[in-house]
Write an enzyme that holds these catalytic residues in place. Structure first.
Site, PDB file in Angstrom:
ATOM      1  N   HIS A 140       0.261  -0.043   1.981  1.00  0.00           N
ATOM      2  CA  HIS A 140       0.635  -0.251   3.388  1.00  0.00           C
ATOM      3  C   HIS A 140      -0.581  -0.248   4.325  1.00  0.00           C
ATOM      4  O   HIS A 140      -1.526   0.515   4.153  1.00  0.00           O
ATOM      5  CB  HIS A 140       1.625   0.824   3.838  1.00  0.00           C
ATOM      6  N   ASP A 141      -0.561  -1.129   5.263  1.00  0.00           N
ATOM      7  CA  ASP A 141      -1.529  -1.179   6.368  1.00  0.00           C
ATOM      8  C   ASP A 141      -2.958  -1.489   5.935  1.00  0.00           C
ATOM      9  O   ASP A 141      -3.888  -1.285   6.713  1.00  0.00           O
ATOM     10  CB  ASP A 141      -1.506   0.136   7.170  1.00  0.00           C
TER      11      ASP A 141
END
Ligand SMILES: CC(C)(COP(=O)(O)OP(=O)(O)OC[C@H]1O[C@@H](n2cnc3c(N)ncnc32)[C@H](O)[C@@H]1OP(=O)(O)O)[C@@H](O)C(=O)NCCC(=O)NCCS
Length: 217
Positions: A140-141
């Site tokens: 994620h991210d």
């Protein structure tokens, strides 16, 4: 049916062709080196002169997309060739294996290749011509710069930032929020616990500096 020409005739071309499956027709294969074709019945056209010859003789339909099968640490070459093909009228083809996972809110630049069993997770951002190779994952991210390559089985934990044209070797693990500089090389199997400078090569667990690469800038 999508039409495509592929630049780069090594094993990565075979991986890309398998990923495209029946969705694209391979019209021609190009390489700067005079090497045997990886595909029966598909000849290699040599270099830009070979491209010009092929193009002069092409009477088929358009559009024709461009795909660059240059893997390893060749991110700068892949990116440059993708732009060259685009300028010649061959827009970049995204190669997204039907068995890859790509989160709906991930963002992918032009010409990315996300291969079998790879994962690009929520809110991840990939630049142009990024390869997320077989079984690699981007959590994620993460932000992955243009031309970067995650080799098979490489893993980025959450919020990692990978610079342009960096190469993360097979099976390497990058811990959360680490920053990998542009042009850096992470050795196979490394565990990266600290930020890596631009154009550095690191390897081992924990990853240590092996050398500084000549800058390609
Ligand atoms: C890290 C790497 C880039 C170094 O390549 P190199 O500059 O040619 O380095 P060398 O092979 O000369 O090795 C230099 C030293 O580092 C060690 N070393 C090399 N790769 C290593 C690795 N992945 N992990 C730990 N040590 C490594 C070598 O054993 C050698 O140690 P020594 O000096 O004590 O003998 C390369 O070994 C590597 O891991 N490449 C990734 C390959 C890959 O994932 N390919 C996927 C293609 S899709």
């Amino acid at each position: 049916m999508t039409r495509v020409v592929v630049w780069g005739a090594t094993g990565h071309a075979a991986v890309v062709r398998e990923a495209l499956g029946g969705t694209a027709t391979l019209l021609a294969l190009f390489d700067n080196r005079d090497i045997p074709s990886p595909f029966d019945g598909v000849a290699i056209h040599l270099g830009e002169a070979g491209f010009d010859d092929w193009e002069r003789g092409y009477r088929g339909e358009r559009p024709v997309h461009g795909c660059v099968a240059i893997g390893g640490a060749g991110g700068r070459d892949r990116l440059a060739r993708m732009h060259w093909l685009h300028l010649r009228g061959y827009p970049p083809l995204a190669v997204l294996h039907p068995r890859a996972f790509i989160a709906a809110d991930a963002s992918l630049g032009a010409g990315c290749q996300v291969l079998a069993m790879a994962a690009v997770c929520t809110r991840a951002t990939l630049g142009e011509a990024v390869i997320v190779n077989t079984g690699a994952s981007v959590d994620h991210d993460c932000i992955v710069g243009d031309g970067a390559h995650l080799a098979p089985g490489a893993r980025l934990a959450g919020e990692v930032v990978v610079g342009e044209c960096a190469f993360i070797g097979t099976g390497a693990v990058v811990l959360p929020r680490i920053r990998i500089g542009a042009g850096a090389i992470v050795g196979a199997g490394a565990v990266v616990t600290r930020d890596v400078a631009a154009d550095a090569t690191v390897a081992g667990n924990p990853a240590r500096l092996l050398r500084r690469n000549p800058s390609h800038a």
